[in-house]
Design a protein around this motif. Structure first.
Motif, PDB file in Angstrom:
ATOM      1  N   ASP A  44       0.811  -1.211   0.000  1.00  5.82           N
ATOM      2  CA  ASP A  44       0.000   0.000   0.000  1.00  5.82           C
ATOM      3  C   ASP A  44       0.849   1.268   0.000  1.00  5.82           C
ATOM      4  OD1 ASP A  44       0.848  -0.741   2.565  1.00  5.82           O
ATOM      5  OD2 ASP A  44      -0.761   0.351   3.543  1.00  5.82           O
ATOM      6  N   SER A  45       2.132   1.129   0.385  1.00  9.54           N
ATOM      7  CA  SER A  45       3.027   2.287   0.405  1.00  9.54           C
ATOM      8  C   SER A  45       3.865   2.408  -0.862  1.00  9.54           C
ATOM      9  CB  SER A  45       3.976   2.196   1.607  1.00  9.54           C
ATOM     10  OG  SER A  45       3.260   2.256   2.812  1.00  9.54           O
ATOM     11  N   ALA A  46       3.892   1.339  -1.653  1.00  9.11           N
ATOM     12  CA  ALA A  46       4.797   1.290  -2.804  1.00  9.11           C
ATOM     13  C   ALA A  46       4.533   2.413  -3.808  1.00  9.11           C
ATOM     14  CB  ALA A  46       4.695  -0.061  -3.491  1.00  9.11           C
ATOM     15  N   ALA A  47       3.261   2.673  -4.099  1.00 12.87           N
ATOM     16  CA  ALA A  47       2.925   3.696  -5.099  1.00 12.87           C
ATOM     17  C   ALA A  47       3.345   5.080  -4.620  1.00 12.87           C
ATOM     18  CB  ALA A  47       1.430   3.673  -5.402  1.00 12.87           C
ATOM     19  N   TYR A  48       3.103   5.365  -3.334  1.00  8.95           N
ATOM     20  CA  TYR A  48       3.475   6.680  -2.807  1.00  8.95           C
ATOM     21  C   TYR A  48       4.992   6.853  -2.823  1.00  8.95           C
ATOM     22  CZ  TYR A  48       4.079  10.734   0.153  1.00  8.95           C
ATOM     23  OH  TYR A  48       4.455  11.971   0.628  1.00  8.95           O
ATOM     24  N   ILE A  49       5.704   5.815  -2.398  1.00 10.10           N
ATOM     25  CA  ILE A  49       7.173   5.888  -2.376  1.00 10.10           C
ATOM     26  C   ILE A  49       7.712   6.104  -3.780  1.00 10.10           C
ATOM     27  CG2 ILE A  49       9.279   4.556  -1.958  1.00 10.10           C
ATOM     28  CD1 ILE A  49       7.863   3.288   0.428  1.00 10.10           C
ATOM     29  N   VAL A  53       9.877   9.391  -4.729  1.00 10.70           N
ATOM     30  CA  VAL A  53      11.252   9.267  -5.228  1.00 10.70           C
ATOM     31  C   VAL A  53      11.376   9.940  -6.591  1.00 10.70           C
ATOM     32  CG1 VAL A  53      13.005   7.641  -6.050  1.00 10.70           C
ATOM     33  CG2 VAL A  53      11.781   7.182  -3.924  1.00 10.70           C
ATOM     34  N   LYS A  54      10.400   9.702  -7.456  1.00 21.13           N
ATOM     35  CA  LYS A  54      10.426  10.295  -8.798  1.00 21.13           C
ATOM     36  C   LYS A  54      10.411  11.818  -8.715  1.00 21.13           C
ATOM     37  CE  LYS A  54       7.948  10.124 -13.251  1.00 21.13           C
ATOM     38  NZ  LYS A  54       7.589  11.554 -13.377  1.00 21.13           N
ATOM     39  N   ARG A  55       9.506  12.373  -7.912  1.00 26.41           N
ATOM     40  CA  ARG A  55       9.381  13.824  -7.817  1.00 26.41           C
ATOM     41  C   ARG A  55      10.628  14.455  -7.186  1.00 26.41           C
ATOM     42  NH1 ARG A  55       5.663  17.693  -8.991  1.00 26.41           N
ATOM     43  NH2 ARG A  55       5.580  16.213 -10.725  1.00 26.41           N
ATOM     44  N   CYS A  56      11.118  13.858  -6.114  1.00 24.70           N
ATOM     45  CA  CYS A  56      12.306  14.414  -5.451  1.00 24.70           C
ATOM     46  C   CYS A  56      13.528  14.353  -6.360  1.00 24.70           C
ATOM     47  CB  CYS A  56      12.579  13.663  -4.149  1.00 24.70           C
ATOM     48  SG  CYS A  56      11.397  14.036  -2.827  1.00 24.70           S
ATOM     49  N   GLU A  58      13.509  14.362  -9.657  1.00 31.77           N
ATOM     50  CA  GLU A  58      13.324  15.366 -10.709  1.00 31.77           C
ATOM     51  C   GLU A  58      13.755  16.750 -10.237  1.00 31.77           C
ATOM     52  OE1 GLU A  58       9.402  13.423 -12.978  1.00 31.77           O
ATOM     53  OE2 GLU A  58       9.171  14.976 -11.451  1.00 31.77           O
ATOM     54  N   ILE A  59      13.479  17.033  -8.982  1.00 34.78           N
ATOM     55  CA  ILE A  59      13.804  18.348  -8.427  1.00 34.78           C
ATOM     56  C   ILE A  59      15.293  18.476  -8.118  1.00 34.78           C
ATOM     57  CG2 ILE A  59      13.422  19.814  -6.380  1.00 34.78           C
ATOM     58  CD1 ILE A  59      10.480  18.847  -6.480  1.00 34.78           C
ATOM     59  N   GLY A  60      15.943  17.327  -7.921  1.00 36.98           N
ATOM     60  CA  GLY A  60      17.387  17.338  -7.660  1.00 36.98           C
ATOM     61  C   GLY A  60      17.775  16.883  -6.271  1.00 36.98           C
ATOM     62  N   ILE A  61      16.821  16.362  -5.529  1.00 42.01           N
ATOM     63  CA  ILE A  61      17.079  15.866  -4.176  1.00 42.01           C
ATOM     64  C   ILE A  61      17.647  14.456  -4.239  1.00 42.01           C
ATOM     65  CG2 ILE A  61      15.945  15.169  -2.018  1.00 42.01           C
ATOM     66  CD1 ILE A  61      13.932  17.456  -2.542  1.00 42.01           C
ATOM     67  N   ASP A  62      18.640  14.192  -3.396  1.00 36.52           N
ATOM     68  CA  ASP A  62      19.192  12.841  -3.267  1.00 36.52           C
ATOM     69  C   ASP A  62      18.227  12.036  -2.399  1.00 36.52           C
ATOM     70  OD1 ASP A  62      20.674  10.562  -3.052  1.00 36.52           O
ATOM     71  OD2 ASP A  62      22.138  11.381  -1.642  1.00 36.52           O
ATOM     72  N   CYS A  63      17.491  11.123  -3.005  1.00 39.67           N
ATOM     73  CA  CYS A  63      16.435  10.394  -2.304  1.00 39.67           C
ATOM     74  C   CYS A  63      16.806   8.917  -2.167  1.00 39.67           C
ATOM     75  CB  CYS A  63      15.117  10.538  -3.065  1.00 39.67           C
ATOM     76  SG  CYS A  63      13.699   9.895  -2.186  1.00 39.67           S
ATOM     77  N   ARG A  64      16.836   8.442  -0.938  1.00 37.22           N
ATOM     78  CA  ARG A  64      17.138   7.033  -0.666  1.00 37.22           C
ATOM     79  C   ARG A  64      15.940   6.368  -0.009  1.00 37.22           C
ATOM     80  NH1 ARG A  64      22.377   8.114   3.153  1.00 37.22           N
ATOM     81  NH2 ARG A  64      23.304   9.847   1.996  1.00 37.22           N
ATOM     82  N   VAL A 265      -0.321  16.903  -5.051  1.00 40.29           N
ATOM     83  CA  VAL A 265       0.592  17.938  -4.564  1.00 40.29           C
ATOM     84  C   VAL A 265       1.485  17.439  -3.425  1.00 40.29           C
ATOM     85  CG1 VAL A 265       0.711  20.332  -3.708  1.00 40.29           C
ATOM     86  CG2 VAL A 265      -1.168  19.637  -5.191  1.00 40.29           C
ATOM     87  N   THR A 266       1.088  16.364  -2.744  1.00 40.59           N
ATOM     88  CA  THR A 266       1.751  15.973  -1.493  1.00 40.59           C
ATOM     89  C   THR A 266       3.231  15.634  -1.660  1.00 40.59           C
ATOM     90  OG1 THR A 266       0.890  13.724  -1.767  1.00 40.59           O
ATOM     91  CG2 THR A 266      -0.348  15.189  -0.348  1.00 40.59           C
ATOM     92  N   SER A 267       3.595  14.922  -2.714  1.00 43.21           N
ATOM     93  CA  SER A 267       5.007  14.541  -2.876  1.00 43.21           C
ATOM     94  C   SER A 267       5.882  15.759  -3.164  1.00 43.21           C
ATOM     95  CB  SER A 267       5.177  13.493  -3.975  1.00 43.21           C
ATOM     96  OG  SER A 267       4.750  13.981  -5.233  1.00 43.21           O
ATOM     97  N   THR A 268       5.319  16.766  -3.811  1.00 41.82           N
ATOM     98  CA  THR A 268       6.070  17.998  -4.066  1.00 41.82           C
ATOM     99  C   THR A 268       6.228  18.790  -2.775  1.00 41.82           C
ATOM    100  OG1 THR A 268       5.030  18.010  -6.258  1.00 41.82           O
ATOM    101  CG2 THR A 268       6.299  19.947  -5.644  1.00 41.82           C
ATOM    102  N   ILE A 269       5.221  18.753  -1.902  1.00 39.69           N
ATOM    103  CA  ILE A 269       5.337  19.373  -0.579  1.00 39.69           C
ATOM    104  C   ILE A 269       6.422  18.674   0.226  1.00 39.69           C
ATOM    105  CG2 ILE A 269       4.171  19.659   1.639  1.00 39.69           C
ATOM    106  CD1 ILE A 269       3.295  21.728  -0.370  1.00 39.69           C
ATOM    107  N   LEU A 270       6.491  17.354   0.125  1.00 39.33           N
ATOM    108  CA  LEU A 270       7.560  16.605   0.803  1.00 39.33           C
ATOM    109  C   LEU A 270       8.922  17.130   0.372  1.00 39.33           C
ATOM    110  CD1 LEU A 270       8.574  14.207   2.526  1.00 39.33           C
ATOM    111  CD2 LEU A 270       8.346  12.783   0.469  1.00 39.33           C
ATOM    112  N   ALA A 271       9.099  17.318  -0.928  1.00 40.72           N
ATOM    113  CA  ALA A 271      10.360  17.861  -1.445  1.00 40.72           C
ATOM    114  C   ALA A 271      10.616  19.262  -0.890  1.00 40.72           C
ATOM    115  CB  ALA A 271      10.320  17.896  -2.972  1.00 40.72           C
TER     116      ALA A 271
END
Length: 293
Positions: A44-49, A53-56, A58-64, A265-271
């Protein structure tokens, strides 16, 4: 028909701004870093993760992504969390919830560094949101609601706002964020008498109850702004919100769709939160190295 408040449009505008901010940080030798922690195989978390990861990235964040065994002990989990707290390359930590039963969220929330807690798990950040204090990280979903309102020039000040839902994930923090911007807030819940009477008073109605299509047209005043936070699936497996979109759309003045609204919008807010945490961390480092800074 209501004007659609499109989350993808908001996310794209914010993404462009954040990308520039990250480029400026990288020119100074600073790269924001996010660690997403998941315990066990959580489909259930796989899609959000994946989306985060994709959005971060794209923005240039090192996401692990830290994928930890589902049977790990609470002590081992907290030890791993402390490692991330102390890792200077990690500016933000996102713990996917719920955690397995052997790991107490009530214990973990006191162990995560408030400065790296980008989705408001720490009581320190919760307290800052509830008291209207600056400097804390609100949960990403209510932050996404505020971002949509600001993007479309909707000022909460002086408006009657009704929030359906009182969870610590959305309803309560969002109410405090709206109150900070001088809205007049009513919070409704399962014990509210005559819910429709309350919601019809709203100039801005936020549905965050987690019940599919519960908000009907008789609950919405003409030209109200309707923000649907719900993510549900009907009997046909189709994603839908807490608002009956087909019924409410002809009545409302503005409305967020599901999908394509708040959730977009939520994943972009995370970034955004990770970048803010990175800036604060970098400033502290510079002040430590150069006391006169």
């Amino acid at each position: 028909m209501a004007t659609l408040l499109k989350g993808k449009e908001v996310a794209e505008a914010l993404k462009q701004k954040l990308t520039v901010e990250v480029e400026n940080l990288k020119q100074k030798g600073i790269t924001p870093g996010l660690s997403i922690v998941i315990v066990g195989d959580r489909a259930d978390s796989a899609a959000y993760i994946k989306g985060a990861v994709k959005r971060c990235t794209e923005i240039g964040i090192d996401c692990r992504v830290e994928e930890l065994p589902g049977d790990m002990s609470q002590k081992d989990f907290i030890d791993d969390l402390h490692r991330l707290n102390n890792d200077p390359a990690v500016n933000g930590i996102l713990i996917m919830r719920p955690l397995p039963s052997q790991i107490s969220e009530n214990a973990v929330k006191y162990e995560i560094s408030p400065e790296k807690d980008v989705d408001c798990m720490s009581p320190v950040n919760v307290s800052k949101i509830m008291s209207g204090e600056d400097g804390g990280f609100a949960p990403c979903t209510p932050s996404a609601v505020m971002e949509i309102l600001h993007h479309y020039g909707i000022e909460p000040e002086g408006k009657r706002v009704v929030v359906i839902g009182r969870s610590m994930v959305v309803g309560r923090p969002l109410s405090m964020m709206l109150l900070k911007e001088h809205a007049t807030i009513t919070v409704c819940h399962t014990k509210t008498r005559d819910l429709a009477e309350e919601t019809r008073r709203a100039e801005i109605l936020v549905a965050a109850a987690g019940k599919a299509r519960m908000v009907k047209k008789d609950m919405v005043s003409k030209d109200a702004i309707v923000i649907d936070v719900g993510i549900n699936f009907d009997e046909d497996g189709k994603m839908c919100g807490d608002v009956d979109f087909d019924e409410v759309n002809p009545v409302a003045g503005m409305i967020t769709p599901v999908p394509g609204g708040v959730g977009a919008v939520t994943s972009t807010i995370l970034a955004k939160h990770v970048i803010e945490a990175c800036k604060v961390s970098s400033l502290k480092t510079m002040k430590f190295m150069c006391p006169k800074y």
